[in-house]
Design a protein around this motif. Sequence first.
Motif, PDB file in Angstrom:
ATOM      1  N   HIS A 396      -0.874  22.496  -6.639  1.00 13.43           N
ATOM      2  CA  HIS A 396      -0.893  21.546  -5.516  1.00 13.43           C
ATOM      3  C   HIS A 396      -1.986  20.485  -5.650  1.00 13.43           C
ATOM      4  CE1 HIS A 396       1.884  24.296  -3.562  1.00 13.43           C
ATOM      5  NE2 HIS A 396       1.014  25.273  -3.692  1.00 13.43           N
ATOM      6  N   ASN A 397      -2.792  20.575  -6.704  1.00 11.09           N
ATOM      7  CA  ASN A 397      -3.951  19.693  -6.797  1.00 11.09           C
ATOM      8  C   ASN A 397      -3.567  18.221  -6.883  1.00 11.09           C
ATOM      9  OD1 ASN A 397      -6.934  19.202  -7.358  1.00 11.09           O
ATOM     10  ND2 ASN A 397      -6.005  18.313  -9.170  1.00 11.09           N
ATOM     11  N   PHE A 398      -2.593  17.880  -7.709  1.00 12.72           N
ATOM     12  CA  PHE A 398      -2.236  16.477  -7.911  1.00 12.72           C
ATOM     13  C   PHE A 398      -1.806  15.817  -6.601  1.00 12.72           C
ATOM     14  CE2 PHE A 398       1.019  13.226  -8.878  1.00 12.72           C
ATOM     15  CZ  PHE A 398       0.259  12.351  -9.641  1.00 12.72           C
ATOM     16  N   TRP A 399      -1.073  16.523  -5.770  1.00 11.04           N
ATOM     17  CA  TRP A 399      -0.540  15.932  -4.541  1.00 11.04           C
ATOM     18  C   TRP A 399      -1.512  15.986  -3.371  1.00 11.04           C
ATOM     19  CZ3 TRP A 399       3.625  12.990  -3.524  1.00 11.04           C
ATOM     20  CH2 TRP A 399       4.551  12.841  -4.555  1.00 11.04           C
ATOM     21  N   PHE A 400      -2.313  17.035  -3.297  1.00  9.26           N
ATOM     22  CA  PHE A 400      -3.133  17.193  -2.096  1.00  9.26           C
ATOM     23  C   PHE A 400      -4.630  17.359  -2.388  1.00  9.26           C
ATOM     24  CE2 PHE A 400       1.108  18.873  -1.113  1.00  9.26           C
ATOM     25  CZ  PHE A 400       1.435  18.078  -0.019  1.00  9.26           C
ATOM     26  N   GLY A 401      -5.015  17.449  -3.647  1.00  8.44           N
ATOM     27  CA  GLY A 401      -6.409  17.722  -3.981  1.00  8.44           C
ATOM     28  C   GLY A 401      -7.132  16.540  -4.569  1.00  8.44           C
ATOM     29  N   HIS A 402      -7.568  16.677  -5.810  1.00  8.23           N
ATOM     30  CA  HIS A 402      -8.433  15.694  -6.473  1.00  8.23           C
ATOM     31  C   HIS A 402      -7.755  15.232  -7.757  1.00  8.23           C
ATOM     32  CE1 HIS A 402     -11.954  13.666  -7.899  1.00  8.23           C
ATOM     33  NE2 HIS A 402     -12.773  14.231  -7.039  1.00  8.23           N
ATOM     34  N   GLN A 403      -7.379  13.949  -7.834  1.00  7.30           N
ATOM     35  CA  GLN A 403      -6.724  13.443  -9.039  1.00  7.30           C
ATOM     36  C   GLN A 403      -7.706  13.249 -10.194  1.00  7.30           C
ATOM     37  OE1 GLN A 403      -3.543  10.671  -9.299  1.00  7.30           O
ATOM     38  NE2 GLN A 403      -3.280  10.582  -7.081  1.00  7.30           N
ATOM     39  N   GLY A 404      -9.000  13.133  -9.900  1.00  8.40           N
ATOM     40  CA  GLY A 404      -9.988  13.050 -10.962  1.00  8.40           C
ATOM     41  C   GLY A 404     -10.231  11.673 -11.527  1.00  8.40           C
ATOM     42  N   TRP A 405      -9.600  10.639 -10.963  1.00  7.76           N
ATOM     43  CA  TRP A 405      -9.763   9.283 -11.485  1.00  7.76           C
ATOM     44  C   TRP A 405     -10.704   8.511 -10.563  1.00  7.76           C
ATOM     45  CZ3 TRP A 405      -7.907  10.186 -15.916  1.00  7.76           C
ATOM     46  CH2 TRP A 405      -6.731  10.915 -16.095  1.00  7.76           C
ATOM     47  N   GLU A 406     -11.801   8.043 -11.102  1.00  9.55           N
ATOM     48  CA  GLU A 406     -12.841   7.391 -10.307  1.00  9.55           C
ATOM     49  C   GLU A 406     -12.269   6.242  -9.474  1.00  9.55           C
ATOM     50  OE1 GLU A 406     -17.441   6.049 -11.215  1.00  9.55           O
ATOM     51  OE2 GLU A 406     -15.886   5.566 -12.672  1.00  9.55           O
ATOM     52  N   TYR A 407     -12.587   6.224  -8.196  1.00  9.09           N
ATOM     53  CA  TYR A 407     -12.161   5.248  -7.180  1.00  9.09           C
ATOM     54  C   TYR A 407     -10.722   5.462  -6.696  1.00  9.09           C
ATOM     55  CZ  TYR A 407     -16.425   2.690  -8.274  1.00  9.09           C
ATOM     56  OH  TYR A 407     -17.731   2.348  -8.478  1.00  9.09           O
ATOM     57  N   VAL A 408      -9.906   6.195  -7.434  1.00 10.54           N
ATOM     58  CA  VAL A 408      -8.560   6.526  -6.951  1.00 10.54           C
ATOM     59  C   VAL A 408      -8.388   8.044  -7.054  1.00 10.54           C
ATOM     60  CG1 VAL A 408      -7.341   4.348  -7.272  1.00 10.54           C
ATOM     61  CG2 VAL A 408      -7.717   5.809  -9.236  1.00 10.54           C
ATOM     62  N   ASP A 409      -9.320   8.767  -6.461  1.00  6.53           N
ATOM     63  CA  ASP A 409      -9.374  10.223  -6.603  1.00  6.53           C
ATOM     64  C   ASP A 409      -8.430  10.967  -5.672  1.00  6.53           C
ATOM     65  OD1 ASP A 409     -12.052  10.549  -8.301  1.00  6.53           O
ATOM     66  OD2 ASP A 409     -12.457   9.083  -6.738  1.00  6.53           O
ATOM     67  N   ILE A 410      -8.021  10.332  -4.582  1.00  2.92           N
ATOM     68  CA  ILE A 410      -7.303  11.086  -3.553  1.00  2.92           C
ATOM     69  C   ILE A 410      -5.943  11.543  -4.064  1.00  2.92           C
ATOM     70  CG2 ILE A 410      -8.496   9.891  -1.694  1.00  2.92           C
ATOM     71  CD1 ILE A 410      -6.034   8.223  -1.204  1.00  2.92           C
ATOM     72  N   GLY A 411      -5.464  12.660  -3.504  1.00  4.63           N
ATOM     73  CA  GLY A 411      -4.190  13.225  -3.917  1.00  4.63           C
ATOM     74  C   GLY A 411      -3.041  12.257  -3.703  1.00  4.63           C
ATOM     75  N   ARG A 412      -1.968  12.460  -4.449  1.00  4.44           N
ATOM     76  CA  ARG A 412      -0.839  11.529  -4.407  1.00  4.44           C
ATOM     77  C   ARG A 412      -0.216  11.413  -3.014  1.00  4.44           C
ATOM     78  NH1 ARG A 412       2.081   9.239  -8.303  1.00  4.44           N
ATOM     79  NH2 ARG A 412      -0.044   8.722  -8.947  1.00  4.44           N
ATOM     80  N   PHE A 413      -0.154  12.509  -2.256  1.00  2.00           N
ATOM     81  CA  PHE A 413       0.374  12.445  -0.898  1.00  2.00           C
ATOM     82  C   PHE A 413      -0.436  11.456  -0.065  1.00  2.00           C
ATOM     83  CE2 PHE A 413      -0.027  13.795   3.541  1.00  2.00           C
ATOM     84  CZ  PHE A 413       1.300  13.763   3.947  1.00  2.00           C
ATOM     85  N   TRP A 414      -1.770  11.533  -0.201  1.00  6.82           N
ATOM     86  CA  TRP A 414      -2.636  10.649   0.583  1.00  6.82           C
ATOM     87  C   TRP A 414      -2.547   9.220   0.075  1.00  6.82           C
ATOM     88  CZ3 TRP A 414      -3.516  13.105   4.755  1.00  6.82           C
ATOM     89  CH2 TRP A 414      -3.667  14.494   4.735  1.00  6.82           C
ATOM     90  N   GLN A 415      -2.294   9.043  -1.227  1.00  9.43           N
ATOM     91  CA  GLN A 415      -2.076   7.697  -1.757  1.00  9.43           C
ATOM     92  C   GLN A 415      -0.834   7.063  -1.139  1.00  9.43           C
ATOM     93  OE1 GLN A 415      -2.219   8.475  -6.126  1.00  9.43           O
ATOM     94  NE2 GLN A 415      -3.602   6.737  -6.165  1.00  9.43           N
ATOM     95  N   TRP A 416       0.242   7.850  -1.051  1.00 13.71           N
ATOM     96  CA  TRP A 416       1.456   7.326  -0.426  1.00 13.71           C
ATOM     97  C   TRP A 416       1.212   6.998   1.047  1.00 13.71           C
ATOM     98  CZ3 TRP A 416       5.627   5.153  -2.137  1.00 13.71           C
ATOM     99  CH2 TRP A 416       6.096   5.441  -3.417  1.00 13.71           C
ATOM    100  N   PHE A 417       0.470   7.870   1.709  1.00  6.74           N
ATOM    101  CA  PHE A 417       0.143   7.645   3.121  1.00  6.74           C
ATOM    102  C   PHE A 417      -0.639   6.334   3.264  1.00  6.74           C
ATOM    103  CE2 PHE A 417      -1.108  10.289   7.131  1.00  6.74           C
ATOM    104  CZ  PHE A 417      -0.772   9.221   7.944  1.00  6.74           C
ATOM    105  N   LEU A 418      -1.620   6.115   2.385  1.00  7.38           N
ATOM    106  CA  LEU A 418      -2.410   4.888   2.427  1.00  7.38           C
ATOM    107  C   LEU A 418      -1.542   3.675   2.128  1.00  7.38           C
ATOM    108  CD1 LEU A 418      -5.094   3.417   2.667  1.00  7.38           C
ATOM    109  CD2 LEU A 418      -5.583   4.028   0.288  1.00  7.38           C
ATOM    110  N   PHE A 419      -0.629   3.806   1.181  1.00  9.40           N
ATOM    111  CA  PHE A 419       0.255   2.691   0.853  1.00  9.40           C
ATOM    112  C   PHE A 419       1.131   2.319   2.053  1.00  9.40           C
ATOM    113  CE2 PHE A 419       4.299   1.177  -1.188  1.00  9.40           C
ATOM    114  CZ  PHE A 419       3.793  -0.037  -1.630  1.00  9.40           C
ATOM    115  N   VAL A 420       1.652   3.324   2.737  1.00  9.98           N
ATOM    116  CA  VAL A 420       2.442   3.062   3.946  1.00  9.98           C
ATOM    117  C   VAL A 420       1.565   2.401   5.008  1.00  9.98           C
ATOM    118  CG1 VAL A 420       3.710   4.145   5.842  1.00  9.98           C
ATOM    119  CG2 VAL A 420       4.082   4.925   3.499  1.00  9.98           C
TER     120      VAL A 420
END
Length: 758
Positions: A396-420
């Motif tokens: 579940h880490n990729f979607w809800f945890g820590h992506q590990g990429w500096e400045y875009v660390d948030i999980g993919r679910f939260w990225q989609w939420f931010l994009f919306v």
Amino acid sequence: MDSTRKLWTGLAVLLISSFAVLLWVGSEVHRQAPPMPERVVSSDGEVLHTRADIERGRQVWQSIGGQQLGSIWGHGAYVAPDWGADWLHREAEAILDRWAAREHGLASYKALDGPTQAAYAARVQALLRPNTWNADTQTITVDPDRAEAMAQVAAHYVSLFGNEPETAALREAYAMRNDTVDGAENRQAMTAFFWWVSWSQVTQRPGQEISYTANWPADKLVGNTPPPSALLWTVFSVLFLIAGVGLLGWHYAVNHGEEMAPVLPASDPLADIRVTPSMRATAKYFWVVMALFLVQILLGATTAHYQIEGQQAYGFALSEILPYSLTRTWHTQLAVLWIATAWLGMGLYIGPAISGHEPKFQRLGVNVLWVCLIVIVVGSFAGQWFAVMQKLGLAHNFWFGHQGWEYVDIGRFWQWFLFVGLGLWLLLVGRALWPAIVGGGESKSIVLLLFLSVVAIGVFYAAGLMWGEHTHLSMVEYWRWWVVHLWVEGFFEVFAVAVIAFLFTRLGLLQVKTATIAVLFATIVFLAGGVLGTLHHLYFTGTPTAVIALGASFSALEVVPLAYVGFEAYHSYRLGKATPWMTRYKWPIMFFIAVAFWNLVGAGLFGFLINPPLPLYYMQGLNLTPLHGHTALFGVYGMLGVGLMLFCLRGLKPDVEWNERALSVSFWAFNIGLAGMALLTLLPIGVLQLNAALEHGYWYARSAEFMQQPLIDLLVWMRVPGDTIFSIGALALAWFMLRLWIVPKRRALPLREAAAGA
């Protein structure tokens, strides 16, 4: 065709051609990226790693914070080593020690005489550098001596990321908590990923003399020295800079006219703006800005202190609750979040102010978006805590945890939420601006540019959604810098320039026609270098050599408009003194002047210090990188965010007398504190590291042996005065905002009468 239409045409042609080239480079990155093998085998047939091991190892690395704990290919944090550079040097020395023991009965190759050491170095380069990748079998084959050395280095990392006593001191030096990675199986898998990264750094590209990472990092032991192209394109980048500055100077001398309006208003024109319910609802955004900013400063101080005590904070075992990788994650994310929130709040405020139109349900939309922002911050930060503490699991880490990429660390679910959420912001601001665009008028071009920048901000965050959990590392870096460079540093700045231009024209201080031409021209000059200048982040991330040529050429042009920020500062100063009622906007304009200064110093001087290929070959991932990062991110975008916020607060609280002393303390404390942080700590440590990288190699400049010297500790402690002064500035700004709502001091006269009597 008039000047404005020509500039719009030029801007359109520039964007189409620049993005066409940028997308072509992306296709070349995909085609020429370091291969991901299905198997890594020794020449005697033993399977050492599989693709599944390497990919699982990357998942493990991302779950512990990824680039927030050490770095990969030079991108990431600065306390722990660059894992690829560290592995590569350790592996080479392990091979040499094995040869010395077998052939000379010595425990270390360093005990050999000079000529024999030189012969061994040539021999290890002949072992490590040739490319043994077989595209037909999807296999990398290694020598048995290398296979044994790989196992030896892997054992070191398994111990380091666990809780073994023999590596306890090193864990503390690297600011790693005990049991950073949960489970021996995951630790072993992560070593496969680290090995593949180091393999790409030393293995020559097919038919070329340079490695997949253009011979980065510097390490003479394995034959990693700067490629000729790095020197060649560094020279050309300097020539492009000189030529660009000269051409812009000529254009300024020929075309610059008197931009100030011939007749200045007798009173503040913005006082006539009716503050609508949705505009008033933006106040909560600025409260969130201050809350996030204060927390970011606290986390920054904690992160810096980890470099001294490693796992503790003044004797308290803080790493067991908030590890370094987590405090740094939140510190860097909050920097982007609070600045972006200030600008988003400004957009929601300025839309109805420009058009005079309050769309239906606009206030509801503003409030819903604010709730979404809070949910995204709390939810994504909670997910990252569970990930770094190894409580979430890899599934579940990729979607809800820590992506590990500096400045875009948030999980993919939260990225989609931010994009919306950004889409909702685009809708809210766009429909408020639309009547002003349709209605035309003198300011139409400025408003249209503002609207297009809003569209770009809403849409271009989608670049952060372009990679998947197992996308090649080179492609992730390519898309990641679309977000960090183009989204944060590019279109937000265009948005800010358009907003400032509109404010000054609305105040009656600038002629609309000349301001429109100036804004469009500045946007063209900025984006001419800014779009393809993105590539200077990708020199050594497994990309083709064309990236070095394009990145060096166009990143030099990024500095060109910054060479004239002195004119911008002087112009803003003149506007601030133009008429008595402009004293109401003294501090927003002072922050804009600070933006001009730090644009020149942080983005220009310190940016060009590290951006050309040859300097960056040695400086990437040293403290000269955060020197540029801190002075540019806060000095330019942070100061700009504060200035824009103050403009909004002036409109939200028009009848409240401002606490000038608090704003004065805040302004000067920010500037003095930032300068102290840069000049007393980041710059001297960076210069010492650069000297170490030149003399011994990049691995040594990032090693515990170098970074734990008493002199480095002293320089880290020297951050305390600058950080303290900077924090006082933040508290003063928070106190100023608090007084606007809590027991405010009202003006004795109505606004219009006070302005007229001034």
